[in-house]
Structures are given as C-alpha cells and as structure tokens.
Design an enzyme around this catalytic site. Structure first.
Site, PDB file in Angstrom:
ATOM      1  N   SER A 234       5.936 -51.863 -52.853  1.00 23.68           N
ATOM      2  CA  SER A 234       5.969 -51.833 -54.037  1.00 23.68           C
ATOM      3  C   SER A 234       4.767 -50.982 -54.981  1.00 23.68           C
ATOM      4  CB  SER A 234       6.382 -53.040 -54.941  1.00 23.68           C
ATOM      5  OG  SER A 234       5.143 -54.225 -54.487  1.00 23.68           O
ATOM      6  N   LYS A 279       5.602 -60.239 -61.724  1.00 21.04           N
ATOM      7  CA  LYS A 279       4.505 -59.225 -62.000  1.00 21.04           C
ATOM      8  C   LYS A 279       4.031 -58.806 -63.548  1.00 21.04           C
ATOM      9  CE  LYS A 279       5.335 -56.809 -57.522  1.00 21.04           C
ATOM     10  NZ  LYS A 279       5.728 -55.788 -56.783  1.00 21.04           N
TER      11      LYS A 279
END
Length: 348
Positions: A234, A279
């Site tokens: 990611s 996140k």
C-alpha cells in the site's frame, strides 16, 4: 495458606491466558504516518522539500481474549477472522514472507514508474521464481521454503515465470527434477520427485508450491530503500511520488504535509488497498493536510456480490466527514492524477 496460594496460582494462570493467549483473529486499528524521505534516498538527489510525503500504516496484531473484548468496545478497531488476513494455505512465516514480497514488488513498481515519469531509463532483470508458500503434503514439502528463488530446473536457467510452467508441464508423477535455488543469497540444490498438487482442481504433477516472479531494477541514479519493518503493497503510490520528487528539480510538496495510500501498478494506475478508514484517522491525527485515496472502480458484478462494497475514495470521504477533519481528500486513479494535483498547488 495453601488454599490461598492455589487460588493465586489459578488467578495468575487465568490472567496470563486472558492477556497472552493468541486467538485465530486479528485486530486492525489506526497506525501512523511515516515520512517517506526517511526510507527512500535517490543518489545525487534534488530533494529540498519544504513539506513532506508520508506513507500511512495500519496497526495489525493477533488478538488475545483481552484485546478481542476491548476491540468490541472501540469504534475504530476492527476484529478480523484469521482467514481475512492470512491465506488458508500459508503459515505465519509464509504470511510474513508474502507481505515482504508485496513490499518488494511495490518498490520495484515505484522505481519503474517514477523513472518513467522523470524521463529516465531503467533496466529490468529477471532473478528467478520466488516461492510464496509450500503446500503441505506436496512434492516440495520439507525441501523448499517460502522466500526461496528458483533459478534453474534440470540445469536450464529460468528466464521467466512461464518457463517453469512449461518445463514442469512435460513431467509425469514420480519424475525427478533438479531444482537450483537461492536461499538467504546462497545457492542450493534439491532433487524433487513430483507429486500430485494438493488441493488443485486439475490433477497433475507439480512441485506443490505457489510462486511469483522475482525481478530487480537497475537505475541511474541509484535508489536506496530501507523498508525492513514495513510489509504489504500500500505504500507504492507514496514511494513513487517521493522518488520522483528527488529526481526532479521541482518540489512537488509545495510546503504541504502530503500523505496517501495505494498500490502502485506497473502501468501507473493506483490499486485498491485495505484499511483506508484507519489510515484517514491516523493521517488526521498526525497532522497531514492532503491525502491521496485510490479511486477504484466498483463494477456492477462486484456490487451485486458485495452490496456494501464501495471505493477506497468513498470510504475515505465518509471517514473524513465522521471525524471532522480539515484534511483534503483527493481521488486518484493513476499516479499522474496525484502529480497533476501537486503541480497545480500554490506553494504555502
């Protein structure tokens, strides 16, 4: 007195179980923002960043009875069955190897795409076939292990992944093949009698492994990446932007604290990732001002199968609204979308 000691002992055993026993579940929660320039260095770089590029992480830990019950009381902690995290065919070591492989591939793609966007050449080298996991009861069980890189079969050098498939397709059950491979950078060799591949839909002879290509990239200037403690794909988008920022004269940050997430694919598109809501929370907590979120497409077929499924960007926007952040959420389908957004920003 003995009775009291016995009760204390039972209590201590129960407490240890409650706090330390590992369940077949994981807890996901917000991680942290990490300045990518601390992990990436381009030789003779032009970096003089007024702002920062940060990758985002989620915190993942295997649940104990205590953390499991605690997570149930927390809005931004998610309990995940072990099957949602780990492939049922892999053990803990193989899971960790796969995460590091995903990170390695992410770095490869980031370098390739960044050098393309900077108008610089890069050379690609095929290193072999990377073993992701060894199937229980398969031909390679106890002989090969996750992380091995197969370089030759019966003396023939493997120059692409398809070669391994073609060489083995000519073999029968019980045939022996000599496999040369690298393990911890040391050359090794094993002679393996082919067996039926466990759990395969089609009955055929094979090594009983899952694998992926192992490639490396040679660049000028060279790029050094130190990411031993980070797994998964990611960080790819932010790696790409940081490498590009060090390659070119312009400062893409313009003085802003820029964060983001997304897998970097070889064609420059940004792939979907997990845990984007956590996140967003971590990025807001760590003072980020701009957040790039993958704007992945949810097809009608995907929606029919998973009615609650939404794009990373949609989840990011919803989470940002829930926590009341002032951070700008920017949708990106490709790395070029992120570059274009940064180039049009007025410097702070």
């Amino acid at each position: 007195m003995k009775k009291k000691i016995g009760l204390y002992a039972v209590f201590l055993v129960a407490l240890c179980f409650f706090m330390l026993y590992r369940l077949d579940a994981y807890i996901m929660k917000p991680g942290s923002a990490y300045d990518v320039s601390k992990f990436v260095t381009v030789a003779n770089n032009h970096a003089d960043e007024a702002g920062s590029m940060s990758l985002m992480t989620v915190a993942m830990q295997q649940a104990t009875p205590f953390s499991y019950l605690w997570a149930k009381t927390q809005k931004y902690e998610k309990i995940m069955d072990i099957k949602q995290v780990r492939n049922p065919l892999e053990d803990d070591e193989e899971y960790n190897v796969r995460q590091l492989k995903l990170m390695s591939d992410s770095q490869f793609n980031a370098k390739y795409v960044a050098f393309q966007r900077a108008g610089l050449e890069a050379k690609i080298h095929f290193n072999g076939v990377f073993v992701l996991n060894v199937l229980d009861g398969g031909a390679s069980d106890g002989l090969l292990k996750a992380g091995d890189e197969i370089t030759k079969v019966d003396g023939t050098e493997i120059t692409n992944q398809q070669m391994l498939v073609e060489l083995l397709s000519k073999k029968q059950l019980g045939d022996q093949v000599t496999i040369q491979f690298l393990r911890d950078k040391k050359e090794q060799q094993e002679t393996i009698a082919l067996k039926e591949i466990p759990q395969a839909e089609e009955k055929r002879a094979g090594l009983g492994i899952t694998y992926a290509e192992s490639k490396s990239i040679e660049t000028n200037p060279s790029v050094t990446m130190k990411t031993e403690d980070i797994g998964g794909p990611s960080a790819g988008l932010m790696f790409t932007l940081e490498i590009l920022n060090q390659l070119i004269d312009e400062d893409l940050t313009k003085g802003y604290a820029v964060a983001g997430t997304g897998e970097m694919l070889i064609d420059g598109s940004v792939g979907r990732i997990g845990g984007i809501d956590y996140k967003i929370i971590a990025a807001d907590r760590d003072g980020m001002e701009i957040f790039f979120a993958p704007d992945d497409e949810i097809t009608p077929e995907m929606k029919a199968k998973y009615p609650e499924l939404e794009s990373n960007y949609a989840t990011a926007v919803k989470t940002a609204k829930e926590i009341g952040t002032k951070m700008k959420i920017v949708p990106v389908k490709t790395v070029d979308d992120a570059i274009a957004y940064l180039k049009q920003l007025a410097p702070k």
